[in-house]
Design a protein around this motif. Sequence first.
Motif, PDB file in Angstrom:
ATOM      1  N   TRP A  18       0.795  -1.226   0.000  1.00 36.68           N
ATOM      2  CA  TRP A  18       0.000   0.000   0.000  1.00 36.68           C
ATOM      3  C   TRP A  18       0.837   1.291   0.000  1.00 36.68           C
ATOM      4  O   TRP A  18       0.555   2.209  -0.776  1.00 36.68           O
ATOM      5  CB  TRP A  18      -0.966  -0.033   1.187  1.00 36.68           C
ATOM      6  CG  TRP A  18      -2.175   0.845   1.027  1.00 36.68           C
ATOM      7  CD1 TRP A  18      -2.430   1.996   1.702  1.00 36.68           C
ATOM      8  CD2 TRP A  18      -3.284   0.643   0.143  1.00 36.68           C
ATOM      9  NE1 TRP A  18      -3.627   2.516   1.300  1.00 36.68           N
ATOM     10  CE2 TRP A  18      -4.180   1.709   0.339  1.00 36.68           C
ATOM     11  CE3 TRP A  18      -3.606  -0.333  -0.806  1.00 36.68           C
ATOM     12  CZ2 TRP A  18      -5.367   1.838  -0.364  1.00 36.68           C
ATOM     13  CZ3 TRP A  18      -4.798  -0.212  -1.503  1.00 36.68           C
ATOM     14  CH2 TRP A  18      -5.659   0.859  -1.284  1.00 36.68           C
ATOM     15  N   TRP A  22       0.505   4.156  -2.676  1.00 38.47           N
ATOM     16  CA  TRP A  22       0.184   5.510  -2.234  1.00 38.47           C
ATOM     17  C   TRP A  22       1.168   6.518  -2.847  1.00 38.47           C
ATOM     18  O   TRP A  22       0.764   7.588  -3.310  1.00 38.47           O
ATOM     19  CB  TRP A  22       0.237   5.574  -0.702  1.00 38.47           C
ATOM     20  CG  TRP A  22      -0.096   6.926  -0.147  1.00 38.47           C
ATOM     21  CD1 TRP A  22      -1.337   7.397   0.170  1.00 38.47           C
ATOM     22  CD2 TRP A  22       0.817   7.984   0.159  1.00 38.47           C
ATOM     23  NE1 TRP A  22      -1.251   8.677   0.642  1.00 38.47           N
ATOM     24  CE2 TRP A  22       0.057   9.065   0.645  1.00 38.47           C
ATOM     25  CE3 TRP A  22       2.202   8.126   0.060  1.00 38.47           C
ATOM     26  CZ2 TRP A  22       0.638  10.272   1.042  1.00 38.47           C
ATOM     27  CZ3 TRP A  22       2.776   9.324   0.438  1.00 38.47           C
ATOM     28  CH2 TRP A  22       2.000  10.388   0.933  1.00 38.47           C
ATOM     29  N   LYS A  29      -1.669  13.322  -7.873  1.00 38.92           N
ATOM     30  CA  LYS A  29      -2.759  14.100  -7.285  1.00 38.92           C
ATOM     31  C   LYS A  29      -2.435  15.586  -7.299  1.00 38.92           C
ATOM     32  O   LYS A  29      -1.356  15.987  -6.867  1.00 38.92           O
ATOM     33  CB  LYS A  29      -2.992  13.678  -5.830  1.00 38.92           C
ATOM     34  CG  LYS A  29      -3.750  12.386  -5.662  1.00 38.92           C
ATOM     35  CD  LYS A  29      -3.989  12.119  -4.176  1.00 38.92           C
ATOM     36  CE  LYS A  29      -4.747  10.813  -3.980  1.00 38.92           C
ATOM     37  NZ  LYS A  29      -4.941  10.526  -2.540  1.00 38.92           N
ATOM     38  N   GLU A  33      -5.715  17.832  -3.412  1.00 33.66           N
ATOM     39  CA  GLU A  33      -6.184  16.482  -3.090  1.00 33.66           C
ATOM     40  C   GLU A  33      -5.324  15.752  -2.072  1.00 33.66           C
ATOM     41  O   GLU A  33      -5.827  15.039  -1.233  1.00 33.66           O
ATOM     42  CB  GLU A  33      -6.240  15.651  -4.374  1.00 33.66           C
ATOM     43  CG  GLU A  33      -7.640  15.487  -4.907  1.00 33.66           C
ATOM     44  CD  GLU A  33      -7.648  14.563  -6.111  1.00 33.66           C
ATOM     45  OE1 GLU A  33      -7.329  13.381  -5.938  1.00 33.66           O
ATOM     46  OE2 GLU A  33      -7.947  15.043  -7.215  1.00 33.66           O
ATOM     47  N   SER A  38      -8.841  12.559   3.560  1.00 34.69           N
ATOM     48  CA  SER A  38      -9.450  11.387   2.942  1.00 34.69           C
ATOM     49  C   SER A  38      -8.464  10.224   2.931  1.00 34.69           C
ATOM     50  O   SER A  38      -7.253  10.420   2.866  1.00 34.69           O
ATOM     51  CB  SER A  38      -9.873  11.737   1.520  1.00 34.69           C
ATOM     52  OG  SER A  38      -9.897  10.582   0.722  1.00 34.69           O
ATOM     53  N   SER A  40      -8.877   7.780   0.666  1.00 31.43           N
ATOM     54  CA  SER A  40      -8.888   7.246  -0.694  1.00 31.43           C
ATOM     55  C   SER A  40      -7.547   7.552  -1.346  1.00 31.43           C
ATOM     56  O   SER A  40      -7.012   8.660  -1.211  1.00 31.43           O
ATOM     57  CB  SER A  40     -10.022   7.892  -1.491  1.00 31.43           C
ATOM     58  OG  SER A  40      -9.677   7.945  -2.861  1.00 31.43           O
ATOM     59  N   ILE A  41      -6.957   6.573  -2.061  1.00 30.39           N
ATOM     60  CA  ILE A  41      -5.653   6.887  -2.653  1.00 30.39           C
ATOM     61  C   ILE A  41      -5.757   7.161  -4.145  1.00 30.39           C
ATOM     62  O   ILE A  41      -4.811   7.610  -4.762  1.00 30.39           O
ATOM     63  CB  ILE A  41      -4.589   5.788  -2.382  1.00 30.39           C
ATOM     64  CG1 ILE A  41      -4.913   4.515  -3.117  1.00 30.39           C
ATOM     65  CG2 ILE A  41      -4.389   5.572  -0.912  1.00 30.39           C
ATOM     66  CD1 ILE A  41      -3.685   3.600  -3.185  1.00 30.39           C
ATOM     67  N   LEU A  42      -6.923   6.907  -4.755  1.00 30.98           N
ATOM     68  CA  LEU A  42      -7.052   7.180  -6.186  1.00 30.98           C
ATOM     69  C   LEU A  42      -7.173   8.683  -6.433  1.00 30.98           C
ATOM     70  O   LEU A  42      -7.962   9.347  -5.783  1.00 30.98           O
ATOM     71  CB  LEU A  42      -8.306   6.489  -6.735  1.00 30.98           C
ATOM     72  CG  LEU A  42      -8.142   5.060  -7.228  1.00 30.98           C
ATOM     73  CD1 LEU A  42      -9.477   4.541  -7.745  1.00 30.98           C
ATOM     74  CD2 LEU A  42      -7.077   4.955  -8.293  1.00 30.98           C
ATOM     75  N   HIS A  44      -8.645  11.876  -7.964  1.00 31.97           N
ATOM     76  CA  HIS A  44      -9.914  12.160  -8.664  1.00 31.97           C
ATOM     77  C   HIS A  44      -9.668  12.877  -9.977  1.00 31.97           C
ATOM     78  O   HIS A  44     -10.326  12.633 -10.968  1.00 31.97           O
ATOM     79  CB  HIS A  44     -10.832  13.000  -7.771  1.00 31.97           C
ATOM     80  CG  HIS A  44     -11.252  12.281  -6.546  1.00 31.97           C
ATOM     81  ND1 HIS A  44     -12.066  11.177  -6.580  1.00 31.97           N
ATOM     82  CD2 HIS A  44     -10.925  12.468  -5.238  1.00 31.97           C
ATOM     83  CE1 HIS A  44     -12.246  10.731  -5.357  1.00 31.97           C
ATOM     84  NE2 HIS A  44     -11.549  11.489  -4.513  1.00 31.97           N
TER      85      HIS A  44
ATOM     86  N   TYR B 130      -1.137  10.040   6.401  1.00 33.55           N
ATOM     87  CA  TYR B 130      -2.062   8.990   5.985  1.00 33.55           C
ATOM     88  C   TYR B 130      -2.408   8.043   7.146  1.00 33.55           C
ATOM     89  O   TYR B 130      -3.548   7.611   7.285  1.00 33.55           O
ATOM     90  CB  TYR B 130      -1.448   8.206   4.815  1.00 33.55           C
ATOM     91  CG  TYR B 130      -2.444   7.329   4.114  1.00 33.55           C
ATOM     92  CD1 TYR B 130      -3.440   7.895   3.315  1.00 33.55           C
ATOM     93  CD2 TYR B 130      -2.413   5.951   4.251  1.00 33.55           C
ATOM     94  CE1 TYR B 130      -4.364   7.093   2.678  1.00 33.55           C
ATOM     95  CE2 TYR B 130      -3.332   5.144   3.612  1.00 33.55           C
ATOM     96  CZ  TYR B 130      -4.312   5.719   2.820  1.00 33.55           C
ATOM     97  OH  TYR B 130      -5.231   4.922   2.186  1.00 33.55           O
TER      98      TYR B 130
END
Lengths: 269, 288
Positions: A18, A22, A29, A33, A38, A40-42, A44, B130
């Motif tokens: 991960w 990441w 990103k 972002e 958040s 979420s690692i994708l 947007h 994170y």
Amino acid sequence: MSRLRIAMIWAVTVILFWPILWMVMTSFKPPGEYVSTSISILPHAPSLEHFRQIAADGILGKVMNSLIVTAGAAILSLLAGFPAAYALVRMRLPARLDKAFLVFVLLVKLAPPLVLAIPLYQVLRGVHLLDTLGGLILVYQVYTLPFAIWMLLGFVRDVAPSYEEAAVMDGAGLGYRLVTIVLPIMAPGIAATFILLTILAWNEFAYALLFIQTPSHFTLPTYIATLITEDETFWGRLMAIGLVASLPILTILAFFQRHLVTGLAGGLK
Amino acid sequence: MTRSRNQALLLILPAVAILAFLTLYPLGRGIALSFFSTEYGFEGAKFVGLRNYQDLFSDRFFTRAARNTVQFTLLATLSELALGLALALMVNRPFPGRSVVIPLLVAPFVLSTMVVTAIWSAWMHYDLGYLNNLLRAMGLDPVPWLFQPDLALYSLVLIDLWQTTPIVFLILLAGLRGIDPEIYEAARMDGASPPFMLLTITLPLLLPHLLLAGLLRSIDSFKIFDKVFALTGGGPGQATETLSMYLYRLGFRFFEIGMASAVAMIMVAIAGGLAAVYALSILRGGRA
């Protein structure tokens, strides 16, 4: 093996991979972002903004420095290490010199790099190579040469002496035999050693930090270190640089995984 | 015969010359420097005998750095052995996708330590990191990974665990492959349970590999410098200062060359002891 077990293996693998995922995602990103809460690692709205910015900041120069030092250190180690490994395996050296040398090589391989830093600084200053890439290539031999000799020993042992014996009958000299017989047979082993030396030199930090002062001579790891600070959160940019610094190594791992995996375990043992 | 002996010497000469120039000579110089007191740099050195060493042992910065290093080495080595063994046992038997899983598991080990440090500096950031985002998403309190003195060293262990477990995993996986499957077959016929087989067959037969991996990891974690330098600088306070970091500060920040050289020689003695055990075990067992 049960489905559940396979699912568990994949879950563990994804968790451990991960952070790398990441890093890759964060580098794409846009600034708004990656500094969010958040999980979420994708990305947007994927963007190449960070890559454009690090190119403008001169990442290419650091990549070149790293390439020069890495290639130089690996080649020098192979040039000095191959004949030495051959002599240690195949030829009779006087008075247990071979055993003593092997133990020494192993000890150097295991010593903390910082303990030699102060006298090495003086040595480099003495030969006017402080703050130069050439000087770095030279001091990297402390890491890469023992490693090269250690790896090559195993590969020389795998070459059957009978190949050479025929050539000796025909009156071929040692140099000729090394280049035309031993070297071609050992080519895969030399390639594997070269790859591992490359990883070693590409990732080195301590000596690059201590012996290079001019920012334009920085290698990638020292450049990254200057950007890691407690307060800054330029993570998109930092991860873009991290990705650039890791891509060559990760590509090698993907392509040569079988050789590399055995090499990593074997070379360190 | 003498001709071939001369040829052998000629072949080994470049390697010997490079290593002598870059390791033996500096080592000798380092030993000599450790007996001198220097004022700001290399000039004006004064012979002081063993005083640098005496001063070090009553220097609480040094003793703290030594304690941190030992603590880090033990914690990192033991946790890496445990996780590496678990992973090796996990993927030892064939399953679909194994050839993808293994390189993914090995990947952290081939990354540059500075890239690893960059990733974790972002992950361990208190406000926006994170890890704390994950904790908050699970309804837990954020953790001051690198700010809290009691915690910072453990955070470094966690990073080291992530980065270097793969090498332990690879060594143990190679060891597992060397165990004859018939032994398990026979044990199963006798009605042995899997945990029982792990304790009585796998672990004893894997012991040489466990020792090797443990020795290798302890030698390596004893050196720790890069992560400390970039992530905590030895702080907060002195909570994560290791011997390499202390040597760096003495030698390259305060220019206490004599004192720093004494630290270096103490490290050589400790690392040399560990390395000698390792060298003996390798030379006795042949190269695996």
